[in-house]
Design an enzyme around this catalytic site. Structure first.
Site, PDB file in Angstrom:
ATOM      1  CG  ASN A  20      -2.203  -0.808   0.922  1.00 25.14           C
ATOM      2  OD1 ASN A  20      -3.033  -0.419   0.116  1.00 25.14           O
ATOM      3  ND2 ASN A  20      -2.321  -1.968   1.554  1.00 25.14           N
ATOM      4  CG  ASN A 113      -5.567   1.690   9.474  1.00 23.33           C
ATOM      5  OD1 ASN A 113      -4.493   1.294   9.018  1.00 23.33           O
ATOM      6  ND2 ASN A 113      -6.438   0.867  10.030  1.00 23.33           N
ATOM      7  CG  HIS A 115      -9.556  -2.967   8.651  1.00 17.04           C
ATOM      8  ND1 HIS A 115      -8.604  -3.614   9.432  1.00 17.04           N
ATOM      9  CD2 HIS A 115     -10.672  -3.712   8.732  1.00 17.04           C
ATOM     10  CE1 HIS A 115      -9.148  -4.701   9.949  1.00 17.04           C
ATOM     11  NE2 HIS A 115     -10.400  -4.791   9.542  1.00 17.04           N
ATOM     12  CB  SER A 142     -12.984   0.510   5.380  1.00 14.61           C
ATOM     13  OG  SER A 142     -14.074  -0.371   5.239  1.00 14.61           O
ATOM     14  CG  ASP A 151      -8.948  -2.035  12.560  1.00  8.16           C
ATOM     15  OD1 ASP A 151      -8.057  -1.308  12.111  1.00  8.16           O
ATOM     16  OD2 ASP A 151      -8.790  -3.240  12.824  1.00  8.16           O
TER      17      ASP A 151
HETATM   18  C1  GAR Z   1      -3.257  -4.722   3.935  1.00  5.06           C
HETATM   19  O1  GAR Z   1      -4.179  -5.691   3.481  1.00  5.06           O
HETATM   20  C2  GAR Z   1      -3.938  -3.786   4.911  1.00  5.06           C
HETATM   21  O2  GAR Z   1      -5.268  -3.509   4.582  1.00  5.06           O
HETATM   22  C3  GAR Z   1      -3.846  -4.579   6.186  1.00  5.06           C
HETATM   23  O3  GAR Z   1      -2.568  -5.146   6.163  1.00  5.06           O
HETATM   24  C4  GAR Z   1      -2.182  -5.370   4.805  1.00  5.06           C
HETATM   25  C5  GAR Z   1      -0.833  -4.726   4.594  1.00  5.06           C
HETATM   26  O4  GAR Z   1      -0.342  -5.012   3.311  1.00  5.06           O
HETATM   27  N1  GAR Z   1      -4.044  -3.739   7.345  1.00  5.06           N
HETATM   28  C6  GAR Z   1      -4.701  -4.124   8.424  1.00  5.06           C
HETATM   29  O5  GAR Z   1      -5.162  -5.233   8.576  1.00  5.06           O
HETATM   30  C7  GAR Z   1      -4.831  -3.044   9.501  1.00  5.06           C
HETATM   31  N2  GAR Z   1      -5.830  -3.380  10.459  1.00  5.06           N
HETATM   32  P1  GAR Z   1       0.855  -4.162   2.722  1.00  5.06           P
HETATM   33  O6  GAR Z   1       1.966  -4.184   3.778  1.00  5.06           O
HETATM   34  O7  GAR Z   1       1.266  -4.901   1.492  1.00  5.06           O
HETATM   35  O8  GAR Z   1       0.371  -2.776   2.456  1.00  5.06           O
END
Ligand code: GAR
Length: 224
Positions: A20, A113, A115, A142, A151
């Site tokens: 992300n 954030n 999620h 979201s 969250d």
């Molecule tokens: C993503 O899917 C994000 O939405 C989630 O962790 C992953 C990180 O991926 N975040 C959560 O669950 C926060 N509560 P990334 O390191 O490749 O961006």
């Protein structure tokens, strides 16, 4: 968009892969976000995303939570690492630490954030499996302002995807992630253009109160 507005200094916090964060860095480079990723900070020295950030010439820092006796001590140093870059926006991108209310209040209204669920459904972990276990036919992602509740902050925007018959937690995670990479840069772009605010009266978008999350529909990657 006001052309006189200075680019927003963005500090991104990651714990792992950082895909992300990468989508935001790419959107900045493509001038779809009027900002500048000033630093990528991780609580995990081995976070993969740090290598990508270094390769892009972005300042990186590690504040390893395992070296601190408690959250308050960890966050004290994290705050120093963040504030050094005078950020207008803090972007949590897979930052897997629970934050204290004091930390959240310091950045209230300028911390986002992402999620992987349609909040308020499924805060916390293992969202994809929980969607399957519940038999839901819709899942999604979201983006929200961060408040002290995990969250639980007000949701700015969501993108839905259908749950398909043969989906597993892995296939769902892949399709949700594709939407994450579109939704997060878009919302960060809105913030950096000054279109998005969060205060006592809730979220305002384009100078109007936002009564429900903005729904985006990308989904071009879904199989037929
Ligand atoms: C993503 O899917 C994000 O939405 C989630 O962790 C992953 C990180 O991926 N975040 C959560 O669950 C926060 N509560 P990334 O390191 O490749 O961006």
């Amino acid at each position: 968009m006001s052309q006189t507005r200075a680019p927003v200094s963005i500090v991104t916090l990651i714990s792992g892969r950082g895909s992300n964060m990468r989508s935001i860095v790419e959107s900045v480079a493509a001038q779809r976000i009027r900002g500048q990723v000033a630093a990528v900070i991780s609580n995990c020295p081995q976070a993969q995303g740090l290598n990508y950030a270094r390769g892009q010439g972005i300042a990186t820092d590690v504040v390893d939570h395992t070296l601190y006796p408690d959250r308050t001590a960890f966050e004290k140093d994290l705050t120093v690492a963040i504030d050094r870059h005078r950020p207008g926006l803090i972007v949590l991108a897979g930052f897997m630490r629970i934050l204290t209310p004091a930390f959240v209040h310091r950045y209230l209204g300028r911390m986002l954030n992402i999620h992987p669920s349609l909040l308020p459904r499924y805060p916390g972990l293992s969202t994809h499996q929980r969607v399957l276990d519940a038999g839901d036919d819709t899942h999604g992602v979201s983006v929200h302002f961060v408040t002290p509740e995990l969250d639980g902050g007000p949701v700015i925007a969501q993108c839905r995807i259908p749950v398909l018959k043969n989906d597993t937690a892995e296939t769902l995670a892949d399709r949700v992630l594709s939407e994450e990479h579109r939704l997060y840069p878009e919302v960060v772009g809105w913030f950096c253009e000054g279109r998005l605010q969060f205060g006592a009266g809730g979220i305002r978008f384009d100078d109007l109160p936002l009564s429900a999350p903005i729904q985006r529909s990308y989904q071009s990657t879904d199989p037929a």
